[in-house]
Design an enzyme around this catalytic site. Structure first.
Site, mmCIF file in Angstrom:
data_model
loop_
_atom_site.group_PDB
_atom_site.id
_atom_site.type_symbol
_atom_site.label_atom_id
_atom_site.label_comp_id
_atom_site.label_asym_id
_atom_site.label_seq_id
_atom_site.Cartn_x
_atom_site.Cartn_y
_atom_site.Cartn_z
ATOM 1 N N HIS A 28 0.861 -1.141 -0.144
ATOM 2 C CA HIS A 28 -0.180 -0.086 -0.110
ATOM 3 C C HIS A 28 0.873 1.246 -0.022
ATOM 4 C CE1 HIS A 28 -2.446 -3.251 1.777
ATOM 5 N NE2 HIS A 28 -3.421 -2.764 1.436
ATOM 6 N N HIS A 79 -4.021 3.376 -3.131
ATOM 7 C CA HIS A 79 -4.131 2.904 -1.948
ATOM 8 C C HIS A 79 -3.554 1.497 -1.855
ATOM 9 C CE1 HIS A 79 -6.199 0.907 1.490
ATOM 10 N NE2 HIS A 79 -6.271 -0.105 0.890
ATOM 11 N N GLU A 105 -17.734 -3.779 24.659
ATOM 12 C CA GLU A 105 -16.994 -4.739 24.854
ATOM 13 C C GLU A 105 -15.611 -4.979 24.113
ATOM 14 O OE1 GLU A 105 -20.325 -4.945 24.175
ATOM 15 O OE2 GLU A 105 -21.128 -5.496 26.014
ATOM 16 N N HIS A 118 -28.480 -14.993 24.863
ATOM 17 C CA HIS A 118 -27.400 -14.998 25.967
ATOM 18 C C HIS A 118 -26.534 -16.312 26.317
ATOM 19 C CE1 HIS A 118 -29.013 -10.688 26.373
ATOM 20 N NE2 HIS A 118 -28.569 -10.656 27.575
HETATM 21 C C1 LIG Z 1 -11.367 -4.234 10.050
HETATM 22 C C2 LIG Z 1 -10.998 -4.249 8.533
HETATM 23 N N1 LIG Z 1 -11.642 -4.087 7.484
HETATM 24 C C3 LIG Z 1 -11.327 -4.200 6.367
HETATM 25 C C4 LIG Z 1 -10.002 -4.067 5.959
HETATM 26 C C5 LIG Z 1 -9.414 -3.976 4.534
HETATM 27 N N2 LIG Z 1 -8.872 -2.510 4.262
HETATM 28 C C6 LIG Z 1 -7.780 -2.190 4.371
HETATM 29 S S1 LIG Z 1 -7.327 -0.421 4.153
HETATM 30 C C7 LIG Z 1 -9.013 -0.327 3.898
HETATM 31 C C8 LIG Z 1 -9.447 1.024 3.358
HETATM 32 C C9 LIG Z 1 -9.129 2.114 4.495
HETATM 33 O O1 LIG Z 1 -9.403 3.390 3.971
HETATM 34 P P1 LIG Z 1 -8.367 4.317 4.579
HETATM 35 O O2 LIG Z 1 -8.540 4.050 6.295
HETATM 36 O O3 LIG Z 1 -9.023 5.822 4.262
HETATM 37 O O4 LIG Z 1 -6.906 4.078 4.071
HETATM 38 P P2 LIG Z 1 -6.349 4.925 2.749
HETATM 39 O O5 LIG Z 1 -7.040 4.202 1.673
HETATM 40 O O6 LIG Z 1 -6.556 6.389 2.994
HETATM 41 O O7 LIG Z 1 -4.974 4.582 2.875
HETATM 42 C C10 LIG Z 1 -9.730 -1.521 4.135
HETATM 43 C C11 LIG Z 1 -11.298 -1.620 3.731
HETATM 44 C C12 LIG Z 1 -9.084 -3.957 7.048
HETATM 45 N N3 LIG Z 1 -7.828 -3.951 7.067
HETATM 46 N N4 LIG Z 1 -9.463 -3.903 8.360
#
Ligand SMILES: Cc1ncc(C[n+]2csc(CCOP(=O)(O)OP(=O)(O)O)c2C)c(N)n1
Ligand SMILES: [Mg+2]
Length: 655
Positions: A27, A258, A403, A465
């Site tokens: 990334h 990204h 939680e 529960h």
């Molecule tokens: C809980 C979770 N859901 C989904 C992902 C997959 N994922 C990684 S980065 C991302 C997008 C995040 O967007 P942002 O935080 O704005 O990052 P940017 O593209 O700006 O670097 C996703 C959906 C993950 N790593 N963790």
């Protein structure tokens, strides 16, 4: 010659895009977009010493947007940490490299937390900030006086856990927590307008946070905003307006940067745009030297702190606590011996409270809490006064109905060091905590989950529960020790094992209902081997009964009926399958008996997986549907978990 901040930041950009290109995976967008902000943070704000990465009073930095891992790998390398080396960075995302896809605290000393599951790094940082204030209250400014910094993305702020983390941090007034939000308006699917129209600053302000804003590519403006964040007594969010993939002329500002390599052509164009002429993985000497100078700045502060520590009256206790060492391995023995004098018939949640009374009195590092179920989880003791905004010295956190936030904060406290966190909710809500429990296990953190109401035994609250699959599914999680004790003695033994386990998390599954005492000898911690024989056969042995928790006394009743029918049966209590699995083959086969035995499991939860111990020819008693709402005795009868229902089926199997 002074190197421009732009060039310092461009070193991060170049390393990030080149490492992702070499790995053909990763990334680049986030590190390129946040390079300017991170340069100011690591130059002028963060207190750290690359030569002493574990210095106890360092600032904590958490890259919550873990996908941008090349940002932290670049920073650690440039500022002079031993690892990652440039060779490590060249091997980004390969088996041989500590530069894993997402940052892993157990691979690199400069990484404080394992991140990647969005939102959790932020929530762990809340726990670190709690730990800092708590230890400050006990050891004073001379030993504990640091900040917690976070870089988080849109995703970290969008996740549900963010609501819990922000609420808790605002409520506790964690002013030393500063979150730098990579406000780039982009996520994977495209612009954030596709999925959100939330007023994020308003939400934070409404939760008791201070919000600052800056142009994330204007160094002076970044410096101003970070100074404001540092000065404000509330936790701070700094919205840093950035361009994702900054510097890539054709792709910046789009989700194309990204999570994919930029490609050779775009990388060449980026080099031109940034005026960066070095080859991949080469950093001009003067730029590297500048970064190393910045990295060397913290050594003096660290040395001053070490001198203060040496002279401090509490230095020994401080170092003991930060190392995670226990003062005494045997702190439960007096309590256990008292227990068997007059064995109580109590629920294991109550037995846990009794054990905690002894433990929290002996171990000042224990900080407990519950997600609004204190009276049900029995997690509070006389030694644990509330930890509040006005008094951080307390040892009990009212987490509220949060939680997941609680579990992540526990991870943060454990990672910070100096604290052994424990926290409670109903076992069924481990589903809400699960993401953080998994990170406890991955990160080897000593977080102890006190999960009560562990079966249909909770009665009338009904199927929503009543845990069914929970105990087994937690057993399936690597490095999680799941304890399901059968009485007050076993509960104390399991607590001791959880506390002694410095390199991983434990879950205690505890009953709501009272259980008869089954153990009367406390000379050895029998739970230590995970399973042991609690009743020897009286007739010629034909049956092995294996049970856990509340079903051990049921197995004893079944065994009594079998013996009355002339069938010898051994009863095995198996409070922890993980510990049992780690025993020698001979211990295991001696206990479980040969193939001539009928092996029977009894556990008031799913039978899924119990064939592991009973074999396919054995019998498994449990519940493979959801539970039901009714008084406890009606439920055990309804689901066939009574000696009257079980014994005839075993006799029939014996033929
Ligand atoms: C809980 C979770 N859901 C989904 C992902 C997959 N994922 C990684 S980065 C991302 C997008 C995040 O967007 P942002 O935080 O704005 O990052 P940017 O593209 O700006 O670097 C996703 C959906 C993950 N790593 N963790
Ligand atoms: Mg984004």
């Amino acid at each position: 010659m002074t190197i421009s901040e732009k060039n310092m930041a461009n070193a991060i950009r170049a390393l990030s895009m080149d490492a992702v290109q070499a790995a053909n995976s990763g990334h680049p967008g986030m590190p390129m977009g946040m390079a300017d902000v991170a340069t100011i943070l690591f130059s002028d704000f963060l207190n750290y010493d690359p030569k002493a990465p574990k210095w106890a009073d360092r600032d904590r930095f958490v890259l919550s947007a873990g996908h941008g891992s090349m940002l932290i790998y670049s920073l650690l390398h440039l500022t002079g940490y031993d690892r990652p080396t440039m060779a490590d960075i060249k091997d980004f995302r390969q088996l041989s490299s500590p530069c894993a896809g997402h940052p892993e605290n157990f691979k690199l000393a400069g990484v404080e937390a394992t991140t990647g599951p969005l939102g959790q790094g932020f929530a762990m940082a809340v726990g670190m900030a709690i730990a800092e204030r708590h230890l400050n209250a006990h050891f004073g400014d001379d030993l504990v006086d640091h900040k917690t910094w976070v870089i988080a993305g849109d995703g970290c702020l969008m996740e549900a856990i963010n609501h819990e983390a922000v609420g808790l941090a605002g409520h506790l007034g964690l002013g030393r927590l500063n979150v730098l939000w990579d406000d780039n308006g982009i996520t994977i699917d495209g612009g954030t307008e596709l999925s959100t129209s939330e007023d994020i600053p308003a939400r934070y302000e409404a939760s008791g946070w201070h919000v600052a804003r800056c142009d994330g590519h204007d160094f002076d403006d970044i410096r101003r905003a970070l100074s404001e964040a540092e000065a404000d007594p509330r936790p701070s969010l700094v919205a840093c307006k950035t361009v994702i993939g900054y510097g890539a002329p054709n792709k910046q500002g789009t989700s194309a940067t990204h999570g994919a390599p930029l490609g050779e052509d775009e990388i060449a164009a980026t080099r031109e745009q940034l005026g960066w002429n070095d080859k991949p993985f080469e950093i001009q000497e003067d730029i590297l030297a500048s970064w190393r100078q910045i990295g060397a700045k913290g050594a003096a502060k660290r040395a001053e702190w070490e001198a203060r520590l040496k002279a401090h009256s509490l230095s020994e206790e401080f170092e003991r606590r930060m190392s995670g060492a226990l003062p005494d391995q045997n702190m439960m023995q007096d309590y256990l011996e008292g227990l068997v004098q007059d064995p109580p018939k109590v629920a294991t949640r109550k037995a846990s409270e009794m054990a905690l009374g002894a433990l929290t009195a002996a171990l000042p590092e224990m900080v407990g809490g519950s997600a609004d179920l204190t009276g049900s989880n029995n997690t509070k003791t006389d030694s644990t006064k509330p930890l509040t905004k006005d008094d951080y010295s307390g040892r009990y956190i009212y987490y509220g109905i949060r939680e997941f936030g609680m579990a992540a904060a526990m991870n943060g406290m454990a990672l910070h060091g100096g604290i052994i966190p424990y926290g409670g909710t109903f076992l069924v809500f481990t589903d809400y905590c699960r993401g953080a429990m998994r990170l406890s296990a991955i990160q080897n953190s000593r977080a102890i989950y006190v999960m009560t109401h562990d079966s249909i035994g909770l009665g009338e609250d009904g199927p929503t529960h009543q845990p069914i699959e929970h105990v087994q599914s937690l057993r399936a999680m690597p490095n999680m020790h799941v304890f399901r004790p059968a009485d007050a003695v076993e509960t104390a033994e399991c607590w001791a094992l959880a506390i002694q386990r410095s390199e991983g998390p434990s879950t205690l599954a505890l009953t709501r209902q009272g259980l008869p005492p089954i153990r009367h000898d406390v000379s050895v911690n029998l739970c230590e081997k995970g399973a042991y024989s609690i009743k020897a056969p009286e007739n010629a042995q034909k049956v092995v009964l294996i049970a856990t928790g509340s079903e051990v006394s049921l197995a004893m009743a079944v065994a009594a009926q079998l013996e009355a029918a002339g069938v010898g049966a051994v009863v095995i209590s198996m409070p922890c399958t993980e510990l049992f699995d780690a025993q020698t083959d001979s211990y295991k086969s001696d206990l479980l008996g040969g193939d001539d035995m009928v092996r029977v499991s009894i556990e008031a939860g799913t039978t899924f997986g119990w064939e592991r111990y009973t074999g396919l020819n054995g019998l498994r008693f449990g519940i493979d549907s959801f539970g039901a709402s009714a008084p406890i005795n009606d439920l055990f009868a309804h689901f066939g978990l009574t000696a009257e229902a079980i014994t005839p089926q075993i006799l029939e199997k014996l033929g």
